[in-house]
Design a protein around this motif. Structure first.
Motif, PDB file in Angstrom:
ATOM      1  N   ASN A 179      72.503  20.975  10.734  1.00  0.00           N
ATOM      2  CA  ASN A 179      72.263  22.414  10.597  1.00  0.00           C
ATOM      3  C   ASN A 179      70.787  22.775  10.465  1.00  0.00           C
ATOM      4  OD1 ASN A 179      74.914  23.391  10.822  1.00  0.00           O
ATOM      5  ND2 ASN A 179      75.352  22.851   8.697  1.00  0.00           N
ATOM      6  N   LEU A 180      69.944  21.780  10.276  1.00  0.00           N
ATOM      7  CA  LEU A 180      68.497  22.009  10.205  1.00  0.00           C
ATOM      8  C   LEU A 180      67.834  21.943  11.581  1.00  0.00           C
ATOM      9  CD1 LEU A 180      67.663  19.913   7.011  1.00  0.00           C
ATOM     10  CD2 LEU A 180      67.532  22.408   7.226  1.00  0.00           C
ATOM     11  N   ILE A 181      68.570  21.480  12.588  1.00  0.00           N
ATOM     12  CA  ILE A 181      68.019  21.410  13.944  1.00  0.00           C
ATOM     13  C   ILE A 181      67.780  22.834  14.453  1.00  0.00           C
ATOM     14  CG2 ILE A 181      68.446  20.645  16.326  1.00  0.00           C
ATOM     15  CD1 ILE A 181      70.245  18.449  15.158  1.00  0.00           C
ATOM     16  N   HIS A 182      66.692  23.007  15.165  1.00  0.00           N
ATOM     17  CA  HIS A 182      66.322  24.336  15.692  1.00  0.00           C
ATOM     18  C   HIS A 182      67.493  24.934  16.471  1.00  0.00           C
ATOM     19  CE1 HIS A 182      64.220  27.390  18.083  1.00  0.00           C
ATOM     20  NE2 HIS A 182      63.268  27.344  17.146  1.00  0.00           N
ATOM     21  N   LYS A 183      67.683  26.240  16.334  1.00  0.00           N
ATOM     22  CA  LYS A 183      68.843  26.899  16.947  1.00  0.00           C
ATOM     23  C   LYS A 183      68.876  26.752  18.464  1.00  0.00           C
ATOM     24  CE  LYS A 183      66.596  31.460  16.993  1.00  0.00           C
ATOM     25  NZ  LYS A 183      66.682  32.864  16.503  1.00  0.00           N
ATOM     26  N   LYS A 184      67.727  26.526  19.082  1.00  0.00           N
ATOM     27  CA  LYS A 184      67.690  26.287  20.523  1.00  0.00           C
ATOM     28  C   LYS A 184      67.505  24.805  20.827  1.00  0.00           C
ATOM     29  CE  LYS A 184      65.874  30.861  21.756  1.00  0.00           C
ATOM     30  NZ  LYS A 184      64.768  31.599  22.439  1.00  0.00           N
ATOM     31  N   GLY A 185      67.755  23.972  19.837  1.00  0.00           N
ATOM     32  CA  GLY A 185      67.529  22.538  19.985  1.00  0.00           C
ATOM     33  C   GLY A 185      68.719  21.788  20.547  1.00  0.00           C
ATOM     34  N   LYS A 186      68.631  20.459  20.460  1.00  0.00           N
ATOM     35  CA  LYS A 186      69.671  19.589  21.003  1.00  0.00           C
ATOM     36  C   LYS A 186      70.056  18.536  19.970  1.00  0.00           C
ATOM     37  CE  LYS A 186      67.903  19.928  25.750  1.00  0.00           C
ATOM     38  NZ  LYS A 186      67.307  19.174  26.895  1.00  0.00           N
TER      39      LYS A 186
ATOM     40  N   ASP B 151      56.322  20.180  10.254  1.00  0.00           N
ATOM     41  CA  ASP B 151      56.794  21.560  10.200  1.00  0.00           C
ATOM     42  C   ASP B 151      56.157  22.400  11.309  1.00  0.00           C
ATOM     43  OD1 ASP B 151      58.195  23.757   9.184  1.00  0.00           O
ATOM     44  OD2 ASP B 151      56.508  24.363   7.944  1.00  0.00           O
ATOM     45  N   GLY B 152      56.994  23.061  12.087  1.00  0.00           N
ATOM     46  CA  GLY B 152      56.514  23.908  13.176  1.00  0.00           C
ATOM     47  C   GLY B 152      56.129  23.154  14.431  1.00  0.00           C
ATOM     48  N   LYS B 153      56.290  21.837  14.434  1.00  0.00           N
ATOM     49  CA  LYS B 153      55.948  21.012  15.591  1.00  0.00           C
ATOM     50  C   LYS B 153      57.225  20.638  16.361  1.00  0.00           C
ATOM     51  CE  LYS B 153      51.617  20.512  14.143  1.00  0.00           C
ATOM     52  NZ  LYS B 153      51.680  20.975  12.744  1.00  0.00           N
ATOM     53  N   PHE B 154      57.037  20.211  17.616  1.00  0.00           N
ATOM     54  CA  PHE B 154      58.189  19.710  18.385  1.00  0.00           C
ATOM     55  C   PHE B 154      58.506  18.317  17.860  1.00  0.00           C
ATOM     56  CE2 PHE B 154      60.559  17.729  21.760  1.00  0.00           C
ATOM     57  CZ  PHE B 154      61.335  18.759  22.274  1.00  0.00           C
ATOM     58  N   CYS B 155      59.631  18.213  17.197  1.00  0.00           N
ATOM     59  CA  CYS B 155      59.962  16.982  16.466  1.00  0.00           C
ATOM     60  C   CYS B 155      61.300  16.403  16.929  1.00  0.00           C
ATOM     61  CB  CYS B 155      60.004  17.282  14.964  1.00  0.00           C
ATOM     62  SG  CYS B 155      60.514  15.894  13.939  1.00  0.00           S
ATOM     63  N   ILE B 156      61.293  15.132  17.258  1.00  0.00           N
ATOM     64  CA  ILE B 156      62.513  14.382  17.564  1.00  0.00           C
ATOM     65  C   ILE B 156      62.814  13.526  16.347  1.00  0.00           C
ATOM     66  CG2 ILE B 156      63.614  12.684  19.078  1.00  0.00           C
ATOM     67  CD1 ILE B 156      61.557  13.522  21.245  1.00  0.00           C
TER      68      ILE B 156
ATOM     69  N   SER C 284      63.454  19.614  16.492  1.00  0.00           N
ATOM     70  CA  SER C 284      63.786  20.294  17.752  1.00  0.00           C
ATOM     71  C   SER C 284      64.907  19.540  18.446  1.00  0.00           C
ATOM     72  CB  SER C 284      62.552  20.338  18.657  1.00  0.00           C
ATOM     73  OG  SER C 284      61.446  20.886  17.982  1.00  0.00           O
ATOM     74  N   ILE C 285      64.873  18.215  18.331  1.00  0.00           N
ATOM     75  CA  ILE C 285      65.935  17.355  18.851  1.00  0.00           C
ATOM     76  C   ILE C 285      66.366  16.428  17.727  1.00  0.00           C
ATOM     77  CG2 ILE C 285      66.530  15.501  20.469  1.00  0.00           C
ATOM     78  CD1 ILE C 285      64.584  16.667  22.452  1.00  0.00           C
ATOM     79  N   GLY C 286      67.659  16.399  17.475  1.00  0.00           N
ATOM     80  CA  GLY C 286      68.201  15.490  16.473  1.00  0.00           C
ATOM     81  C   GLY C 286      69.031  14.402  17.121  1.00  0.00           C
ATOM     82  N   VAL C 287      68.983  13.222  16.539  1.00  0.00           N
ATOM     83  CA  VAL C 287      69.802  12.095  16.990  1.00  0.00           C
ATOM     84  C   VAL C 287      70.552  11.543  15.789  1.00  0.00           C
ATOM     85  CG1 VAL C 287      69.805   9.782  18.006  1.00  0.00           C
ATOM     86  CG2 VAL C 287      68.134  11.479  18.793  1.00  0.00           C
ATOM     87  N   ILE C 288      71.831  11.249  15.965  1.00  0.00           N
ATOM     88  CA  ILE C 288      72.597  10.552  14.929  1.00  0.00           C
ATOM     89  C   ILE C 288      73.208   9.313  15.571  1.00  0.00           C
ATOM     90  CG2 ILE C 288      74.527  10.646  13.317  1.00  0.00           C
ATOM     91  CD1 ILE C 288      74.026  13.596  12.969  1.00  0.00           C
ATOM     92  N   THR C 289      72.739   8.157  15.148  1.00  0.00           N
ATOM     93  CA  THR C 289      73.154   6.890  15.758  1.00  0.00           C
ATOM     94  C   THR C 289      74.436   6.335  15.154  1.00  0.00           C
ATOM     95  OG1 THR C 289      71.859   5.596  14.171  1.00  0.00           O
ATOM     96  CG2 THR C 289      70.736   6.294  16.197  1.00  0.00           C
TER      97      THR C 289
ATOM     98  N   LYS D 142      74.961  26.974  17.680  1.00  0.00           N
ATOM     99  CA  LYS D 142      75.423  26.743  19.037  1.00  0.00           C
ATOM    100  C   LYS D 142      74.483  25.750  19.703  1.00  0.00           C
ATOM    101  CE  LYS D 142      77.801  31.138  19.690  1.00  0.00           C
ATOM    102  NZ  LYS D 142      77.945  32.357  20.527  1.00  0.00           N
ATOM    103  N   LEU D 143      74.381  24.599  19.101  1.00  0.00           N
ATOM    104  CA  LEU D 143      73.513  23.554  19.622  1.00  0.00           C
ATOM    105  C   LEU D 143      74.069  22.980  20.915  1.00  0.00           C
ATOM    106  CD1 LEU D 143      72.744  21.418  16.436  1.00  0.00           C
ATOM    107  CD2 LEU D 143      71.117  22.813  17.702  1.00  0.00           C
ATOM    108  N   LYS D 144      73.156  22.484  21.741  1.00  0.00           N
ATOM    109  CA  LYS D 144      73.575  21.682  22.880  1.00  0.00           C
ATOM    110  C   LYS D 144      73.834  20.280  22.355  1.00  0.00           C
ATOM    111  CE  LYS D 144      70.873  24.280  26.293  1.00  0.00           C
ATOM    112  NZ  LYS D 144      69.767  24.217  27.296  1.00  0.00           N
ATOM    113  N   VAL D 145      75.090  19.872  22.387  1.00  0.00           N
ATOM    114  CA  VAL D 145      75.474  18.575  21.823  1.00  0.00           C
ATOM    115  C   VAL D 145      75.861  17.623  22.945  1.00  0.00           C
ATOM    116  CG1 VAL D 145      77.042  17.362  20.263  1.00  0.00           C
ATOM    117  CG2 VAL D 145      76.271  19.685  19.705  1.00  0.00           C
ATOM    118  N   LYS D 146      75.253  16.449  22.946  1.00  0.00           N
ATOM    119  CA  LYS D 146      75.576  15.406  23.915  1.00  0.00           C
ATOM    120  C   LYS D 146      76.034  14.167  23.170  1.00  0.00           C
ATOM    121  CE  LYS D 146      74.348  17.126  28.032  1.00  0.00           C
ATOM    122  NZ  LYS D 146      75.231  17.139  29.232  1.00  0.00           N
ATOM    123  N   GLU D 147      77.180  13.640  23.571  1.00  0.00           N
ATOM    124  CA  GLU D 147      77.742  12.448  22.948  1.00  0.00           C
ATOM    125  C   GLU D 147      77.392  11.217  23.779  1.00  0.00           C
ATOM    126  OE1 GLU D 147      81.821  12.746  21.110  1.00  0.00           O
ATOM    127  OE2 GLU D 147      82.224  11.169  22.583  1.00  0.00           O
ATOM    128  N   TYR D 148      77.032  10.136  23.112  1.00  0.00           N
ATOM    129  CA  TYR D 148      76.701   8.915  23.844  1.00  0.00           C
ATOM    130  C   TYR D 148      77.400   7.710  23.222  1.00  0.00           C
ATOM    131  CZ  TYR D 148      73.416   7.537  20.131  1.00  0.00           C
ATOM    132  OH  TYR D 148      72.850   7.165  18.937  1.00  0.00           O
TER     133      TYR D 148
END
Length: 469
Positions: free
Chosen positions: A216-223, A111-116, A186-191, A241-247
């Protein structure tokens, strides 16, 4: 809750892969750790060597005195896999101890940390391990809670960096029991988002909604980095308004080109529109692992890693225990062990083995995991296992479940189209193998099939003069 002032932590189910990594974090913070588990294991042996007090009897007598005497400064961490009738769990509840599920504790730590946070019905363990390894190799301070044993570090917990310096947290975000909803990454990944854990969710739609809640739990300035097929299934998150990148391997913003399957590795080029890295060598084979590597590389680049650091990190990545783990290798005979326990995982696994060893006959040995999963995905299991030339089914590993009438490994057999197929008891496996001409052998499953691995490897080695990797 604040973790300040906590002097001791007692873990119920401490031998679990997620529980033990948190126990290791606690010891790194000077918190006295103890725990209970039902049976010994190699992972528990390592914890005991590290100074953790562990008992194998669910009784009040085995609870350490310091836990009984310091209720206010003690945490009880427990896993949902623990039976509700557990004597210790009931005692701690009745006595008013502070109890946290494993997922709640992980949420508190980060909580409160930069978390991937890496989520997905499959691929999350390898992907989170790749991310952690890339950062570690590039001297980025990292604290990682992994869902498997990293082959590079022989651990499910990674801690680096100088004390007091900001660290990047890398965590596996587990969808079981909606555990990942305790995280605020701070950064979320969905595989991947394939139907699973229907005993928890009831329907695929309900599970997909839970993944939307995670986004929706990802930080508002996150990715958010999301695999192509998963993005197509996921409901569009609201109010963000997340920055979303598709891979993915096809038609994605982040993709791989010039993929070449070699006997013990894959080579590919990375492309995301802004960066191109050619000739990346991945020592752990499989098309699914190339896809996992894409998002790990993208996150590494987002954290300032250079192309050279990416290539060096990927080349030195040894993988995760029981994820496409090659035990024996020879042109005429190979042996691979894998944790796959979902139809899509098995499909990816066997497709990759076929691409790597096109001339070898594939014998798949599969132990289904959970009665409910076998029931819910019987047709999918049969279809994916049919990619093998021969299929040996072991009986279902029940884990936390009680038997369901009419559900057994036999229900998979009829629709498997492989030329040779049978259900056998574990104790008869070696006898069955001795009657076969074995070329590419794959043990598959998330139960206790891993206990057979040394014996299978020894048998193949002695009977085929196979060289160990």
């Amino acid at each position: 809750m604040s973790l300040k002032g906590i002097h001791s932590a007692h873990f119920l189910g401490i031998g679990g892969i997620g529980m033990s990594s948190i126990a290791r974090w606690c010891t790194s913070k000077g918190i006295a750790v103890s725990g209970y588990d039902r049976t010994p294991s190699a992972l528990i042996d390592e914890l005991i060597k590290e100074g953790v007090k562990i008992s194998f009897e669910d009784s009040l007598a085995t609870i350490p005195d310091e836990i009984k005497k310091n209720k206010e400064k003690c945490l009880i961490i427990w896993t949902p896999a623990l039976p509700e009738e557990s004597i210790q769990l009931s005692y701690f509840r009745d006595q008013g101890y502070t109890l946290l599920k494993r997922s709640e504790m992980l949420g508190n730590i980060t909580d409160g940390k930069f978390c991937i946070a890496v989520a997905g019905t499959h691929g999350k363990t390898t992907t989170s391990s790749m991310i952690a390894h890339l950062l570690y190799q590039a001297d980025v301070p990292v604290t990682a809670f992994l869902g498997g044993l990293s082959q590079n570090y022989q651990s499910n917990f990674l801690l680096s960096g100088k004390k007091g310096k900001d660290t990047v947290f890398v965590v596996e975000a587990d969808e079981f029991d909606r555990s990942f909803l305790w995280l605020k990454p701070s950064i979320g990944v969905i595989t991947s988002v394939d139907a699973d854990h229907l005993d928890v969710y009831g329907s695929e739609d309900s599970m997909i909604l839970s993944f939307t809640d995670f986004v929706n739990l990802i930080h508002k300035k996150g990715k958010l980095f999301i695999q192509t097929n998963a993005n197509q299934k996921l409901n569009k998150p609201s109010g963000k308004k997340l920055k979303v990148k598709e891979y993915g391997l096809r038609s994605s913003q982040i993709t791989a080109e010039n993929i070449k399957a070699k006997p013990n590795s894959f080579v590919f080029d990375y492309q995301d529109g802004d960066h191109r890295i050619t000739g990346i060598e991945l020592p752990i084979p499989g098309y699914h692992n190339v896809e996992n590597a894409l998002v790990a590389i993208a996150i590494g680049l987002s954290q300032g890693l250079s192309s050279q650091q990416i290539k060096e990190g990927m080349k030195s990545f040894k993988g995760v225990k029981r994820r496409f783990e090659i035990h024996l290798s020879k042109p005429t005979c190979v042996y691979i062990d894998d944790y796959a326990h979902h139809p899509e995982e098995i499909r990816s696994l066997l497709s990759s083995v076929r691409a790597m060893y096109p001339s070898l006959k594939i014998t798949a040995i599969f132990q289904p995991h959970l009665y409910t999963r076998t029931r819910d995905f019987a047709k999918g299991f049969s279809e994916s296992l049919s990619l093998a030339d021969e299929v040996i089914l072991l009986e279902i590993y029940p884990a936390r479940e009680k038997p369901i009438a009419g559900i057994s490994s036999e229900i998979l057999l009829e629709e498997i189209t492989s030329s040779r197929k049978e259900v056998i008891a574990k104790e008869n496996l070696m006898e069955s193998l001795s009657t076969r001409n074995l070329e590419a052998v794959i043990t598959i499953g998330a139960g206790d099939i891993d206990r057979l691995v040394p014996e299978v490897a020894q048998f193949l080695s002695s009977n085929n003069t196979v060289s160990e990797l």
